[in-house]
Write a protein that holds these residues in place. Structure first.
Motif, PDB file in Angstrom:
ATOM      1  N   GLY A 381     -19.025  16.950 -32.132  1.00 30.26           N
ATOM      2  CA  GLY A 381     -20.225  16.188 -33.419  1.00 30.26           C
ATOM      3  C   GLY A 381     -20.468  16.601 -34.336  1.00 30.26           C
ATOM      4  O   GLY A 381     -20.457  15.631 -35.885  1.00 30.26           O
ATOM      5  N   PHE A 382     -21.222  17.754 -34.401  1.00 29.18           N
ATOM      6  CA  PHE A 382     -21.736  17.982 -35.785  1.00 29.18           C
ATOM      7  C   PHE A 382     -20.902  18.207 -37.135  1.00 29.18           C
ATOM      8  O   PHE A 382     -21.140  17.332 -37.841  1.00 29.18           O
ATOM      9  N   ILE A 383     -19.431  18.844 -36.356  1.00 22.38           N
ATOM     10  CA  ILE A 383     -18.474  18.496 -37.741  1.00 22.38           C
ATOM     11  C   ILE A 383     -17.944  17.484 -38.170  1.00 22.38           C
ATOM     12  O   ILE A 383     -17.684  17.622 -39.377  1.00 22.38           O
ATOM     13  N   VAL A 384     -18.120  16.800 -37.366  1.00 22.91           N
ATOM     14  CA  VAL A 384     -18.101  14.607 -37.682  1.00 22.91           C
ATOM     15  C   VAL A 384     -18.669  14.698 -39.054  1.00 22.91           C
ATOM     16  O   VAL A 384     -18.534  13.999 -39.788  1.00 22.91           O
ATOM     17  N   ALA A 385     -20.701  14.838 -38.064  1.00 22.60           N
ATOM     18  CA  ALA A 385     -21.404  14.355 -38.911  1.00 22.60           C
ATOM     19  C   ALA A 385     -20.792  15.276 -40.538  1.00 22.60           C
ATOM     20  O   ALA A 385     -21.148  14.498 -42.214  1.00 22.60           O
ATOM     21  N   GLY A 386     -20.608  16.597 -40.713  1.00 23.53           N
ATOM     22  CA  GLY A 386     -20.233  16.747 -41.946  1.00 23.53           C
ATOM     23  C   GLY A 386     -19.130  16.877 -43.191  1.00 23.53           C
ATOM     24  O   GLY A 386     -19.611  16.348 -44.411  1.00 23.53           O
ATOM     25  N   LEU A 387     -18.312  16.110 -42.060  1.00 26.92           N
ATOM     26  CA  LEU A 387     -17.035  16.039 -42.723  1.00 26.92           C
ATOM     27  C   LEU A 387     -17.093  14.479 -43.441  1.00 26.92           C
ATOM     28  O   LEU A 387     -17.084  14.106 -44.608  1.00 26.92           O
ATOM     29  N   ALA A 388     -17.679  13.651 -42.866  1.00 32.83           N
ATOM     30  CA  ALA A 388     -18.300  12.188 -43.466  1.00 32.83           C
ATOM     31  C   ALA A 388     -19.431  12.626 -44.206  1.00 32.83           C
ATOM     32  O   ALA A 388     -18.621  11.924 -45.346  1.00 32.83           O
ATOM     33  N   THR A 389     -20.258  12.964 -44.170  1.00 28.93           N
ATOM     34  CA  THR A 389     -20.736  13.584 -45.455  1.00 28.93           C
ATOM     35  C   THR A 389     -20.205  14.270 -46.911  1.00 28.93           C
ATOM     36  O   THR A 389     -20.497  13.825 -47.997  1.00 28.93           O
ATOM     37  N   PHE A 390     -19.335  15.008 -45.756  1.00 28.03           N
ATOM     38  CA  PHE A 390     -18.288  15.480 -47.590  1.00 28.03           C
ATOM     39  C   PHE A 390     -17.342  14.243 -48.630  1.00 28.03           C
ATOM     40  O   PHE A 390     -17.755  14.406 -49.139  1.00 28.03           O
ATOM     41  N   VAL A 391     -16.882  13.270 -47.584  1.00 30.30           N
ATOM     42  CA  VAL A 391     -16.309  12.109 -47.786  1.00 30.30           C
ATOM     43  C   VAL A 391     -16.943  11.317 -48.968  1.00 30.30           C
ATOM     44  O   VAL A 391     -16.760  11.037 -49.503  1.00 30.30           O
ATOM     45  N   ALA A 392     -18.319  10.745 -47.840  1.00 25.38           N
ATOM     46  CA  ALA A 392     -19.547  10.411 -49.290  1.00 25.38           C
ATOM     47  C   ALA A 392     -19.608  11.282 -50.078  1.00 25.38           C
ATOM     48  O   ALA A 392     -19.220   9.955 -51.987  1.00 25.38           O
ATOM     49  N   LEU A 393     -19.986  12.435 -50.502  1.00 25.65           N
ATOM     50  CA  LEU A 393     -19.467  13.285 -51.509  1.00 25.65           C
ATOM     51  C   LEU A 393     -18.558  12.578 -52.645  1.00 25.65           C
ATOM     52  O   LEU A 393     -19.005  13.505 -53.154  1.00 25.65           O
ATOM     53  N   ILE A 394     -17.251  13.094 -52.215  1.00 25.21           N
ATOM     54  CA  ILE A 394     -16.409  12.294 -53.002  1.00 25.21           C
ATOM     55  C   ILE A 394     -16.249  11.107 -53.381  1.00 25.21           C
ATOM     56  O   ILE A 394     -16.410  11.226 -55.017  1.00 25.21           O
ATOM     57  N   VAL A 395     -17.093  10.252 -53.225  1.00 26.22           N
ATOM     58  CA  VAL A 395     -16.655   9.540 -53.167  1.00 26.22           C
ATOM     59  C   VAL A 395     -17.855   8.734 -54.253  1.00 26.22           C
ATOM     60  O   VAL A 395     -17.862   8.003 -55.451  1.00 26.22           O
ATOM     61  N   ALA A 396     -19.032   9.145 -54.135  1.00 30.22           N
ATOM     62  CA  ALA A 396     -20.515   9.929 -54.530  1.00 30.22           C
ATOM     63  C   ALA A 396     -19.566  10.017 -56.126  1.00 30.22           C
ATOM     64  O   ALA A 396     -19.938   9.973 -57.382  1.00 30.22           O
ATOM     65  N   LEU A 397     -18.937  11.250 -56.172  1.00 28.80           N
ATOM     66  CA  LEU A 397     -18.797  11.289 -57.592  1.00 28.80           C
ATOM     67  C   LEU A 397     -17.656  10.067 -58.502  1.00 28.80           C
ATOM     68  O   LEU A 397     -18.013  10.251 -60.239  1.00 28.80           O
ATOM     69  N   ARG A 398     -17.634   9.495 -57.915  1.00 28.34           N
ATOM     70  CA  ARG A 398     -17.704   7.789 -59.232  1.00 28.34           C
ATOM     71  C   ARG A 398     -18.627   7.260 -59.309  1.00 28.34           C
ATOM     72  O   ARG A 398     -18.388   5.539 -60.218  1.00 28.34           O
ATOM     73  N   VAL A 399     -19.707   7.379 -58.708  1.00 25.27           N
ATOM     74  CA  VAL A 399     -20.732   6.620 -59.711  1.00 25.27           C
ATOM     75  C   VAL A 399     -21.401   7.101 -60.360  1.00 25.27           C
ATOM     76  O   VAL A 399     -20.902   8.537 -60.870  1.00 25.27           O
ATOM     77  N   ARG A 400     -21.550   6.690 -61.703  1.00 24.78           N
ATOM     78  CA  ARG A 400     -22.080   6.609 -62.900  1.00 24.78           C
ATOM     79  C   ARG A 400     -23.130   5.594 -63.234  1.00 24.78           C
ATOM     80  O   ARG A 400     -22.923   4.540 -62.989  1.00 24.78           O
ATOM     81  N   THR A 401     -24.559   6.153 -63.566  1.00 24.82           N
ATOM     82  CA  THR A 401     -25.792   5.130 -63.704  1.00 24.82           C
ATOM     83  C   THR A 401     -26.225   5.022 -64.837  1.00 24.82           C
ATOM     84  O   THR A 401     -25.912   6.595 -65.802  1.00 24.82           O
ATOM     85  N   PRO A 402     -26.652   4.749 -66.122  1.00 27.79           N
ATOM     86  CA  PRO A 402     -26.993   4.246 -66.256  1.00 27.79           C
ATOM     87  C   PRO A 402     -28.565   4.409 -67.082  1.00 27.79           C
ATOM     88  O   PRO A 402     -28.990   4.764 -65.891  1.00 27.79           O
ATOM     89  N   GLU A 403     -29.055   4.589 -67.795  1.00 25.53           N
ATOM     90  CA  GLU A 403     -30.516   4.532 -68.214  1.00 25.53           C
ATOM     91  C   GLU A 403     -31.501   3.991 -67.584  1.00 25.53           C
ATOM     92  O   GLU A 403     -32.367   4.152 -66.248  1.00 25.53           O
ATOM     93  N   ARG A 404     -31.273   2.742 -67.439  1.00 20.49           N
ATOM     94  CA  ARG A 404     -32.072   1.594 -67.122  1.00 20.49           C
ATOM     95  C   ARG A 404     -30.988   0.204 -67.558  1.00 20.49           C
ATOM     96  O   ARG A 404     -30.312   0.449 -68.348  1.00 20.49           O
ATOM     97  N   VAL A 405     -30.948  -0.320 -66.771  1.00 22.76           N
ATOM     98  CA  VAL A 405     -30.175  -1.901 -66.811  1.00 22.76           C
ATOM     99  C   VAL A 405     -31.309  -2.403 -66.762  1.00 22.76           C
ATOM    100  O   VAL A 405     -32.118  -2.898 -66.412  1.00 22.76           O
ATOM    101  N   PRO A 406     -31.914  -3.235 -67.655  1.00 23.49           N
ATOM    102  CA  PRO A 406     -32.673  -4.545 -68.764  1.00 23.49           C
ATOM    103  C   PRO A 406     -32.888  -5.479 -67.676  1.00 23.49           C
ATOM    104  O   PRO A 406     -31.503  -5.807 -67.098  1.00 23.49           O
ATOM    105  N   ALA A 407     -33.351  -6.033 -66.861  1.00 24.16           N
ATOM    106  CA  ALA A 407     -34.647  -7.231 -66.568  1.00 24.16           C
ATOM    107  C   ALA A 407     -33.188  -8.499 -66.523  1.00 24.16           C
ATOM    108  O   ALA A 407     -34.028  -8.268 -67.593  1.00 24.16           O
TER     109      ALA A 407
END
Length: 407
Positions: A381-407
């Motif tokens: 079960g602990f390994i399942v949690a670790g693998l899920a977070t590792f997948v999250a890390l791979i997906v997070a590589l696609r996230v790009r953040t600007p400095e600020r988005v004007p409201a």
């Protein structure tokens, strides 16, 4: 942070409004189990509440953007409290399960969007053009730490309520959970009304001049779906972890497993609360994307370290240390949401995190339950949690953040 206009009400009212969240699910499970003698019925009622909350959250968030969080929070608080009392009455009177599930769906759908509204308010108060723009990380970290604090204190309050009511009404095990549910309903109502009357929440005026949000809303924002995908992996692991911890405690301590489980989860949550407070006191120059990737890597490593724990004491120490990264993870995700979305969609954007959290945490718990029973036990079960977070890390590589988005 305390000197930001409206901050005391947001902080203290936020604690009161969410205090019942650390009580409610366990209390409903205990109450339905005691009155109906069935864990299946108890699971059906609690599942109906959670699923309805997950489904309705984005709709409630959009209403908050259109008509102000202040109004929506107050209306939801009233309906939520009354529906909980109606569900409590139906359970105590032995009404049919289908009736309980219908009332549970109403209760879940009217769940007040406290955390999304607070995060949207904090992001507005610390916008780039505001005097306190440099405190955004502090406010989001404090918000995450207080959220974790609720889940440390909530189960303790439930236990205290059961003990006290048991002293005055011995022989009726349903009294304690029922009293805890009533107390939670009162906290939700009073806390939400307190927040709604505060200057911080009242400053969140509806976006009347801008075009109304239609269609997919914040889901169209650049990289926001990728952020939700990463959040899904994180929340899957958050749902999986308590199940695996419970299995570990049962494997090591047999009959004493439930008590040890509560202590271990409290240590984990306490580490998160302390980590959130610490995170709010520092200033990081690294971009949010970098912070997010590093935090996810540490989270994944922590879960794998859990699997290597030889005994309960070592696991407790690792839980406390690795737990310290949870609140910072939630804070960074909240910061990224504020960077990716415009203010007119902010409440709805944060409620999408609520939907992802509840849905994937439930899936993570269910999947891990099957894994620990059919595969390698708690360590699997602990390994399942670790693998899920590792997948999250791979997906997070696609996230790009600007400095600020004007409201």
């Amino acid at each position: 942070m305390w000197r930001i206009p409206g901050a005391p009400t947001l902080l203290l009212g936020g604690i009161v409004a969410r205090l019942g969240q650390g009580v409610t699910v366990i209390a409903w499970l205990l109450l339905v189990r005691e009155t109906r003698g069935s864990y299946a019925d108890a699971a059906a009622v609690t599942a109906a509440i959670s699923l309805a909350t997950a489904a309705a959250a984005p709709v409630v968030g959009r209403l908050a953007d259109l008509y102000s969080a202040q109004r929506v929070l107050s209306a939801c608080a009233v309906v939520y409290s009354l529906s909980r009392i109606a569900l409590l009455t139906a359970v105590l009177n032995g009404r049919p399960l289908i009736e309980l599930c219908v009332l549970a769906l109403i209760t879940g759908a009217s769940f007040p969007p406290v955390s999304p509204a607070l995060r949207a308010t904090w992001s507005m108060l610390t916008a780039q053009d505001k005097p306190h723009a440099d405190l955004r990380q502090t406010t989001m970290a404090a918000e995450s730490a207080l959220f974790e604090f609720v889940f440390v204190v909530g189960p303790l309050l439930l236990s205290a309520t059961i003990l006290i009511t048991g002293f005055f009404a011995p022989g009726d095990p349903a009294i304690g959970p029922a009293a805890a549910i009533l107390g939670a309903a009162a906290c939700s109502l009073l806390g939400c009304l307190w927040l709604a009357r505060g200057t911080g929440m009242r400053s969140m005026t509806p976006i009347g001049e801008n075009p109304r949000t239609t269609g997919l809303g914040p889901l169209r924002a650049h990289c926001f779906p990728a952020l939700l995908g990463a959040a899904a992996g994180v929340m899957f692991a958050f749902g999986a972890a308590p199940v695996a911890i419970a299995a570990f405690a049962e494997e090591i301590h047999a009959g004493g497993g439930p008590g040890v489980t509560g202590v271990l989860i409290a240590i984990w949550s306490l580490g998160s609360a302390i980590g959130g407070i610490w995170f709010g006191t520092i200033r990081l120059s690294a971009p949010l994307r970098t912070q997010f990737l590093v935090i996810l890597a540490i989270l994944a490593a922590g879960y794998f370290l859990w699997a290597a724990s030889p005994n309960t004491f070592v696991l407790a120490a690792i839980l406390f240390i690795s737990g310290a990264i949870i609140a910072p993870a939630l804070a960074v995700m909240a910061n990224i949401v504020a960077e990716l979305t415009v203010e007119s969609m902010r409440n709805e954007a944060y409620t999408w995190l609520t939907t992802i959290s509840m849905s994937f945490a439930a899936v993570g718990a269910a999947v891990t339950g099957l894994v620990v029973e059919s595969a390698g036990g708690a360590r699997a079960g602990f390994i399942v949690a670790g693998l899920a977070t590792f997948v999250a890390l791979i997906v997070a590589l696609r996230v790009r953040t600007p400095e600020r988005v004007p409201a």
